[in-house]
Design a protein around this motif. Structure first.
Motif, PDB file in Angstrom:
ATOM      1  N   SER A   1      29.878 -31.299 -15.609  1.00 22.22           N
ATOM      2  CA  SER A   1      28.934 -32.314 -16.074  1.00 22.22           C
ATOM      3  C   SER A   1      27.529 -31.736 -16.231  1.00 22.22           C
ATOM      4  N   ALA A   2      27.069 -30.991 -15.233  1.00 22.48           N
ATOM      5  CA  ALA A   2      25.730 -30.407 -15.278  1.00 22.48           C
ATOM      6  C   ALA A   2      25.608 -29.378 -16.399  1.00 22.48           C
ATOM      7  N   LYS A   3      26.629 -28.561 -16.577  1.00 22.23           N
ATOM      8  CA  LYS A   3      26.599 -27.553 -17.653  1.00 22.23           C
ATOM      9  C   LYS A   3      26.546 -28.231 -19.012  1.00 22.23           C
ATOM     10  N   CYS A   4      27.301 -29.302 -19.149  1.00 26.84           N
ATOM     11  CA  CYS A   4      27.332 -30.058 -20.396  1.00 26.84           C
ATOM     12  C   CYS A   4      25.956 -30.661 -20.686  1.00 26.84           C
ATOM     13  N   SER A   5      25.384 -31.340 -19.704  1.00 31.06           N
ATOM     14  CA  SER A   5      24.076 -31.981 -19.887  1.00 31.06           C
ATOM     15  C   SER A   5      22.980 -30.958 -20.160  1.00 31.06           C
ATOM     16  N   MET A   6      22.970 -29.863 -19.420  1.00 30.71           N
ATOM     17  CA  MET A   6      21.941 -28.841 -19.615  1.00 30.71           C
ATOM     18  C   MET A   6      22.078 -28.181 -20.987  1.00 30.71           C
ATOM     19  N   SER A   7      23.310 -27.938 -21.413  1.00 32.34           N
ATOM     20  CA  SER A   7      23.530 -27.340 -22.740  1.00 32.34           C
ATOM     21  C   SER A   7      22.967 -28.231 -23.836  1.00 32.34           C
ATOM     22  N   ARG A   8      23.164 -29.531 -23.685  1.00 35.56           N
ATOM     23  CA  ARG A   8      22.625 -30.470 -24.678  1.00 35.56           C
ATOM     24  C   ARG A   8      21.108 -30.558 -24.577  1.00 35.56           C
ATOM     25  N   ALA A   9      20.582 -30.644 -23.350  1.00 34.20           N
ATOM     26  CA  ALA A   9      19.133 -30.772 -23.151  1.00 34.20           C
ATOM     27  C   ALA A   9      18.379 -29.578 -23.739  1.00 34.20           C
ATOM     28  N   LEU A  10      18.996 -28.401 -23.708  1.00 29.56           N
ATOM     29  CA  LEU A  10      18.368 -27.199 -24.257  1.00 29.56           C
ATOM     30  C   LEU A  10      18.671 -27.008 -25.741  1.00 29.56           C
ATOM     31  N   GLY A  11      19.447 -27.905 -26.330  1.00 28.99           N
ATOM     32  CA  GLY A  11      19.769 -27.800 -27.750  1.00 28.99           C
ATOM     33  C   GLY A  11      20.796 -26.727 -28.061  1.00 28.99           C
ATOM     34  N   LEU A  12      21.601 -26.356 -27.072  1.00 28.83           N
ATOM     35  CA  LEU A  12      22.594 -25.290 -27.259  1.00 28.83           C
ATOM     36  C   LEU A  12      23.920 -25.824 -27.783  1.00 28.83           C
ATOM     37  N   VAL A  13      24.117 -27.131 -27.706  1.00 33.18           N
ATOM     38  CA  VAL A  13      25.280 -27.786 -28.308  1.00 33.18           C
ATOM     39  C   VAL A  13      24.763 -28.974 -29.121  1.00 33.18           C
ATOM     40  N   SER A  14      25.477 -29.316 -30.162  1.00 33.64           N
ATOM     41  CA  SER A  14      25.085 -30.442 -31.010  1.00 33.64           C
ATOM     42  C   SER A  14      25.401 -31.765 -30.318  1.00 33.64           C
ATOM     43  N   ALA A  15      24.848 -32.837 -30.852  1.00 37.34           N
ATOM     44  CA  ALA A  15      25.126 -34.174 -30.304  1.00 37.34           C
ATOM     45  C   ALA A  15      26.618 -34.481 -30.395  1.00 37.34           C
ATOM     46  N   GLU A  16      27.250 -34.107 -31.499  1.00 34.05           N
ATOM     47  CA  GLU A  16      28.686 -34.361 -31.670  1.00 34.05           C
ATOM     48  C   GLU A  16      29.511 -33.542 -30.670  1.00 34.05           C
ATOM     49  N   GLU A  17      29.155 -32.271 -30.488  1.00 31.16           N
ATOM     50  CA  GLU A  17      29.852 -31.440 -29.506  1.00 31.16           C
ATOM     51  C   GLU A  17      29.675 -32.011 -28.104  1.00 31.16           C
ATOM     52  N   TYR A  18      28.462 -32.409 -27.786  1.00 35.66           N
ATOM     53  CA  TYR A  18      28.179 -32.978 -26.478  1.00 35.66           C
ATOM     54  C   TYR A  18      29.035 -34.216 -26.220  1.00 35.66           C
ATOM     55  N   ARG A  19      29.081 -35.113 -27.190  1.00 34.47           N
ATOM     56  CA  ARG A  19      29.866 -36.346 -27.031  1.00 34.47           C
ATOM     57  C   ARG A  19      31.330 -36.002 -26.746  1.00 34.47           C
ATOM     58  N   ASP A  20      31.891 -35.063 -27.500  1.00 31.96           N
ATOM     59  CA  ASP A  20      33.300 -34.721 -27.308  1.00 31.96           C
ATOM     60  C   ASP A  20      33.547 -33.958 -26.013  1.00 31.96           C
ATOM     61  N   ILE A  21      32.593 -33.131 -25.597  1.00 30.91           N
ATOM     62  CA  ILE A  21      32.740 -32.446 -24.305  1.00 30.91           C
ATOM     63  C   ILE A  21      32.756 -33.481 -23.188  1.00 30.91           C
ATOM     64  N   GLU A  22      31.937 -34.508 -23.316  1.00 26.93           N
ATOM     65  CA  GLU A  22      31.933 -35.585 -22.317  1.00 26.93           C
ATOM     66  C   GLU A  22      33.297 -36.277 -22.267  1.00 26.93           C
ATOM     67  N   PHE A  23      33.930 -36.491 -23.422  1.00 26.33           N
ATOM     68  CA  PHE A  23      35.276 -37.074 -23.431  1.00 26.33           C
ATOM     69  C   PHE A  23      36.280 -36.129 -22.775  1.00 26.33           C
ATOM     70  N   VAL A  24      36.171 -34.837 -23.063  1.00 26.56           N
ATOM     71  CA  VAL A  24      37.056 -33.846 -22.430  1.00 26.56           C
ATOM     72  C   VAL A  24      36.887 -33.910 -20.918  1.00 26.56           C
TER      73      VAL A  24
END
Length: 161
Positions: free
Chosen positions: A56-79
């Motif tokens: 969860s933290a890796k996912c949130s930090m990756s998004r907060a730093l702009g390292l993953v797109s909004a769409e990737e982030y949403r799907d990683i959260e589902f995973v």
């Protein structure tokens, strides 16, 4: 052995756990490629209560730093949610209403297959297949991400006093 080899023939539980594990490892690589290369960064991932020790933290930090797109982030959260459901109940399957809902909401790479095509063998209306398809696309998206991110790695700054 490739990601596809690791997930092919797996049980529902195995498929969810392996996919989540591979994606989590890739997010960690991307984050480490971006952050300063020092002991403080290492402690973020490896110390006792490391702030970036969880998926969860890796996912949130990756998004907060702009390292993953909004769409990737949403799907990683589902995973992550699907992985947690399988990890916490032996009765979970891709037929459970909540799992179906999360899997069917996943979208990375789906737009390319939504146009009718007689050669497509992927049944995107099946939650197992959609989960496998999207997680494979996420892995492909992240395959070289750390390499590209490294060229934008943070550098030590001397801030004015």
């Amino acid at each position: 052995m490739t990601f596809l080899d690791k997930t092919r023939g797996e049980t529902d539980r195995g498929r969810a756990l392996v996919a989540a594990s591979v994606i989590e490892e890739m997010l960690e690589e991307v984050l480490k490629a971006f952050l300063l290369e020092n002991s403080a960064t290492k402690k973020l991932f490896e110390s006792g209560n490391a702030p970036l020790s969880t998926f969860s933290a890796k996912c949130s930090m990756s998004r907060a730093l702009g390292l993953v797109s909004a769409e990737e982030y949403r799907d990683i959260e589902f995973v992550r949610k699907i992985r947690n459901a399988f990890a916490h109940s032996i009765l979970t399957s891709f037929e459970d209403n909540q799992i179906v809902s999360w899997a069917m909401a996943m979208k990375v790479g789906v737009a390319e297959l939504e146009t009718p095509n007689e050669t497509s063998e992927v049944a995107l209306d099946d939650p197992r297949e959609r989960f496998s398809f999207v997680t494979t696309n996420l892995v492909l998206n992240f395959y070289n991400r750390a390499h590209y991110v490294r060229s934008h790695r943070l550098t030590e700054q001397n801030w004015p006093l």
